[in-house]
Design a protein around this motif. Structure first.
Motif, PDB file in Angstrom:
ATOM      1  N   TRP A 199      26.937  -1.383 -59.065  1.00 19.01           N
ATOM      2  CA  TRP A 199      28.192  -1.249 -58.314  1.00 19.01           C
ATOM      3  C   TRP A 199      28.961   0.005 -58.724  1.00 19.01           C
ATOM      4  N   SER A 200      28.982   0.301 -60.011  1.00 15.09           N
ATOM      5  CA  SER A 200      29.669   1.513 -60.468  1.00 15.09           C
ATOM      6  C   SER A 200      29.000   2.760 -59.901  1.00 15.09           C
ATOM      7  N   LEU A 201      27.684   2.694 -59.739  1.00 17.97           N
ATOM      8  CA  LEU A 201      26.964   3.805 -59.131  1.00 17.97           C
ATOM      9  C   LEU A 201      27.349   3.969 -57.661  1.00 17.97           C
ATOM     10  N   VAL A 202      27.504   2.821 -56.986  1.00 21.53           N
ATOM     11  CA  VAL A 202      27.935   2.858 -55.587  1.00 21.53           C
ATOM     12  C   VAL A 202      29.299   3.519 -55.472  1.00 21.53           C
ATOM     13  N   LEU A 203      30.219   3.136 -56.377  1.00 23.84           N
ATOM     14  CA  LEU A 203      31.577   3.690 -56.339  1.00 23.84           C
ATOM     15  C   LEU A 203      31.569   5.198 -56.583  1.00 23.84           C
ATOM     16  N   SER A 204      30.643   5.638 -57.376  1.00 19.23           N
ATOM     17  CA  SER A 204      30.600   7.065 -57.689  1.00 19.23           C
ATOM     18  C   SER A 204      29.873   7.878 -56.629  1.00 19.23           C
ATOM     19  N   GLN A 205      28.997   7.223 -55.857  1.00 18.63           N
ATOM     20  CA  GLN A 205      28.170   7.936 -54.893  1.00 18.63           C
ATOM     21  C   GLN A 205      28.743   7.929 -53.473  1.00 18.63           C
ATOM     22  N   THR A 206      29.709   7.080 -53.210  1.00 17.67           N
ATOM     23  CA  THR A 206      30.267   6.991 -51.863  1.00 17.67           C
ATOM     24  C   THR A 206      31.780   7.056 -51.920  1.00 17.67           C
ATOM     25  N   ASN A 207      32.340   7.677 -50.911  1.00 21.73           N
ATOM     26  CA  ASN A 207      33.798   7.746 -50.812  1.00 21.73           C
ATOM     27  C   ASN A 207      34.388   6.464 -50.234  1.00 21.73           C
ATOM     28  N   SER A 208      33.537   5.593 -49.718  1.00 27.52           N
ATOM     29  CA  SER A 208      34.024   4.379 -49.056  1.00 27.52           C
ATOM     30  C   SER A 208      33.135   3.186 -49.419  1.00 27.52           C
TER      31      SER A 208
ATOM     32  N   TRP B 164      31.665 -12.668 -44.881  1.00 25.32           N
ATOM     33  CA  TRP B 164      32.554 -11.563 -45.258  1.00 25.32           C
ATOM     34  C   TRP B 164      33.753 -12.082 -46.056  1.00 25.32           C
ATOM     35  N   LEU B 165      34.288 -13.223 -45.648  1.00 25.32           N
ATOM     36  CA  LEU B 165      35.417 -13.807 -46.377  1.00 25.32           C
ATOM     37  C   LEU B 165      34.998 -14.209 -47.788  1.00 25.32           C
ATOM     38  N   VAL B 166      33.858 -14.880 -47.904  1.00 26.38           N
ATOM     39  CA  VAL B 166      33.432 -15.384 -49.210  1.00 26.38           C
ATOM     40  C   VAL B 166      33.145 -14.232 -50.176  1.00 26.38           C
ATOM     41  N   ILE B 167      32.494 -13.173 -49.700  1.00 25.44           N
ATOM     42  CA  ILE B 167      32.204 -12.070 -50.628  1.00 25.44           C
ATOM     43  C   ILE B 167      33.477 -11.313 -51.005  1.00 25.44           C
ATOM     44  N   SER B 168      34.530 -11.478 -50.181  1.00 24.57           N
ATOM     45  CA  SER B 168      35.784 -10.804 -50.507  1.00 24.57           C
ATOM     46  C   SER B 168      36.433 -11.375 -51.766  1.00 24.57           C
ATOM     47  N   PHE B 169      36.065 -12.590 -52.154  1.00 26.32           N
ATOM     48  CA  PHE B 169      36.586 -13.170 -53.401  1.00 26.32           C
ATOM     49  C   PHE B 169      35.921 -12.548 -54.632  1.00 26.32           C
TER      50      PHE B 169
ATOM     51  N   MET C 124      33.896   0.162 -49.083  1.00 25.08           N
ATOM     52  CA  MET C 124      34.020  -0.815 -48.001  1.00 25.08           C
ATOM     53  C   MET C 124      33.041  -0.499 -46.870  1.00 25.08           C
ATOM     54  N   ARG C 125      32.870   0.803 -46.605  1.00 20.51           N
ATOM     55  CA  ARG C 125      31.896   1.196 -45.577  1.00 20.51           C
ATOM     56  C   ARG C 125      30.491   0.830 -46.034  1.00 20.51           C
ATOM     57  N   PHE C 126      30.229   0.985 -47.302  1.00 22.01           N
ATOM     58  CA  PHE C 126      28.926   0.612 -47.860  1.00 22.01           C
ATOM     59  C   PHE C 126      28.648  -0.870 -47.616  1.00 22.01           C
ATOM     60  N   LEU C 127      29.640  -1.720 -47.922  1.00 14.39           N
ATOM     61  CA  LEU C 127      29.477  -3.164 -47.704  1.00 14.39           C
ATOM     62  C   LEU C 127      29.376  -3.478 -46.219  1.00 14.39           C
ATOM     63  N   GLY C 128      30.186  -2.772 -45.420  1.00 13.90           N
ATOM     64  CA  GLY C 128      30.158  -3.012 -43.974  1.00 13.90           C
ATOM     65  C   GLY C 128      28.814  -2.669 -43.360  1.00 13.90           C
TER      66      GLY C 128
ATOM     67  N   THR D 271      42.005  -6.011 -50.445  1.00 17.76           N
ATOM     68  CA  THR D 271      43.146  -5.180 -50.819  1.00 17.76           C
ATOM     69  C   THR D 271      43.624  -5.511 -52.226  1.00 17.76           C
ATOM     70  N   LYS D 272      43.707  -6.809 -52.528  1.00 23.27           N
ATOM     71  CA  LYS D 272      44.125  -7.233 -53.865  1.00 23.27           C
ATOM     72  C   LYS D 272      43.140  -6.788 -54.936  1.00 23.27           C
ATOM     73  N   SER D 273      41.849  -6.750 -54.591  1.00 23.72           N
ATOM     74  CA  SER D 273      40.831  -6.414 -55.584  1.00 23.72           C
ATOM     75  C   SER D 273      40.846  -4.943 -55.960  1.00 23.72           C
ATOM     76  N   GLY D 274      41.500  -4.110 -55.149  1.00 19.45           N
ATOM     77  CA  GLY D 274      41.594  -2.694 -55.457  1.00 19.45           C
ATOM     78  C   GLY D 274      40.481  -1.850 -54.890  1.00 19.45           C
ATOM     79  N   ILE D 275      39.649  -2.412 -54.017  1.00 18.90           N
ATOM     80  CA  ILE D 275      38.563  -1.622 -53.427  1.00 18.90           C
ATOM     81  C   ILE D 275      39.130  -0.501 -52.564  1.00 18.90           C
ATOM     82  N   TYR D 276      40.177  -0.821 -51.814  1.00 19.35           N
ATOM     83  CA  TYR D 276      40.782   0.210 -50.988  1.00 19.35           C
ATOM     84  C   TYR D 276      41.380   1.326 -51.836  1.00 19.35           C
ATOM     85  N   SER D 277      41.975   0.958 -52.979  1.00 19.69           N
ATOM     86  CA  SER D 277      42.513   1.992 -53.882  1.00 19.69           C
ATOM     87  C   SER D 277      41.395   2.826 -54.485  1.00 19.69           C
ATOM     88  N   ASN D 278      40.236   2.203 -54.757  1.00 17.01           N
ATOM     89  CA  ASN D 278      39.088   2.957 -55.250  1.00 17.01           C
ATOM     90  C   ASN D 278      38.634   3.978 -54.217  1.00 17.01           C
TER      91      ASN D 278
END
Length: 459
Positions: free
Chosen positions: A159-168, A226-231, A170-174, A447-454
């Protein structure tokens, strides 16, 4: 684009995904074969009933005396509840209620509940039609495809690799979820396309509504994932929550609704009506005939010109008046039965607005004309059909017309065609409400998890 290609390859490379899609396709094709056999059986029943009615009329007319009343004691006339081709995808209650009813001009209520003998074990198990596969099998594959959509990245340390390799992220999950959605929808659309040719289903507004309901149901379960993975829980917890949701929405809640319906609206009236009907006319043999005739004249004043002589023990006028009295004795129970069936249907429709699985099943049955509403419409049509036959024959019987005065070749198997509009708003609104709740809730969690801020930091 590189990310999309990578995720597609990753999806295809996993053995579980192709196997899941193949199982869906296999189950869907099996359900189409079951639907085809159901439609073929309905066609055979219709053809055999038509032939039997023609032969029965010809045989009884050829062996009868010139007493039309005696002949009409035996002759049956059939009314068929048309089975649309779409019912092969959603059999609903068509395997419980008869598609053809044959009745004489005698009392109706004793004949109304005559049906084919069926294997009780088969009725208990039900049919694995396409709606069954859609409602029960498709969600399980969707759950298997999506329960670890995000958690596998976290648990695998990528997951940390995903965050570093993509600007989005959420788009990756989508995109990951979208690939799974497209694959499942592709199987669904393929099965629907095959059904058009295999079951000879006309592509009309009812088929379009059926297809839309199926697509919306698949989207609902992807929204649930989508709802369940959002937790952002572990894979095990995600799987448990989704499978528990499947059990609740597909098994426990529908069963609970059924129990509540039966408790609030019990219907012992069917048997009561038959008993009251039999008692209503059998008791007349030992009673004075004047009250029976007076009741008959009040209901059918057009027959008041015909009279039953006081010195007669029997006449067809009195006999059919006695039969009518039996029906009228049971009319209150029949009215209560219909009212409670309507109340059951309305209650289920109301509760389905908050239970998408129930809403889907009821909607599929409705556009396929295989629901309780269709059966009630057919019962009303049967009453009109029976009244029409009585209206045609009674005057001829009471006037003593000969058997040869009737054109018997004109009495073929008649067909009832249920015509109901597609209630698009009623179909769409419950799904839209469910989507809004699930997606807004999921967005809040992300939003609460901070993915959007990432995302903002990454950009």
């Amino acid at each position: 684009m590189k990310m999309v290609k990578y995720l597609i390859k990753d999806f295809v490379r996993s053995k579980a995904h192709p196997i899941g899609l193949f199982l869906l396709l296999a189950a869907g094709l099996t359900s189409l074969e079951i639907g085809s056999r159901f439609l073929n059986r309905a066609e055979r029943i219709s053809e055999k009933t038509a032939v039997h009615q023609e032969e029965s009329i010809r045989r009884n007319v050829s062996h009868s005396s010139d007493d039309l009343g005696n002949l009409m004691y035996y002759l049956r006339f059939g009314l068929e509840n048309e089975v649309p081709r779409l019912a092969g995808l959603s059999i609903g209650q068509r395997d419980i209620y008869p598609s053809v009813q044959s009745v004489t001009v005698r009392n109706l209520e004793e004949q109304r509940y005559t049906t084919d003998l069926m294997n009780p074990l088969f009725q208990l198990l039900g049919n694995m039609d396409f709606s069954f596969v859609l409602i029960y099998f498709f969600p399980l594959v969707i759950v298997a495809f999506g329960f670890n959509l995000m958690s596998e990245e976290r648990e695998g340390g990528t997951w940390s690799l995903v965050l570093s390799q993509t600007n989005s992220p959420m788009r990756f999950l989508g995109v990951k979820l979208g690939i799974r959605l497209i694959s499942v929808l592709a199987v669904l659309m393929l099965l629907l396309a095959i059904s058009v040719y295999y079951l000879a289903i006309p592509v009309d507004k009812y088929f379009m509504a059926f297809s839309l309901i199926a697509i919306l149901y698949v989207l609902f379960w992807f929204a649930m994932v989508w709802l369940v993975i959002s937790f952002q829980l572990s894979s095990n917890l995600n799987a448990q929550i989704l499978l528990t949701s499947w059990v609740l929405l597909n098994l426990i809640v529908p069963a609970g609704i059924n129990v509540v319906k039966r408790y609030l609206f019990p219907i012992p009236e069917a048997m009561t009506a038959v008993i009251e009907n039999r008692e209503g006319y059998h008791a007349q043999w030992d009673r004075k005939k004047e009250p029976t005739m007076e009741h008959f004249y009040n209901k059918y004043p057009q027959y008041s010109k015909y009279h039953h002589s006081d010195d007669q023990d029997f006449s067809w006028l009195w006999y059919f008046a006695m039969q009518q009295l039996g029906d009228d004795e049971a009319s209150e129970s029949i009215g209560n039965l219909k009212e409670k069936l309507v109340q059951r249907m309305e209650m289920a429709n109301l509760l389905s607005w908050i239970v998408p699985t129930v809403h889907t099943q009821l909607s599929l049955n409705s556009v396929s004309f295989s629901d309780l509403g269709n059966y009630l419409s057919f019962m009303n049509a049967l009453e009109s059909f029976h009244e029409g036959k009585k209206d045609f024959f009674f005057s001829k019987i009471f006037e003593g017309k000969p058997v040869s005065s009737v054109d018997w070749a004109s009495f073929t198997l008649e067909e009832f065609q249920d015509q109901q509009p597609v209630l698009w708003t009623k179909i769409l609104v419950p799904f839209i409400l469910a989507f809004l709740i699930l997606l807004v809730w999921a967005n809040r969690n992300f939003t609460k998890s901070g993915i959007y801020s990432n995302e903002n930091k990454a950009s």
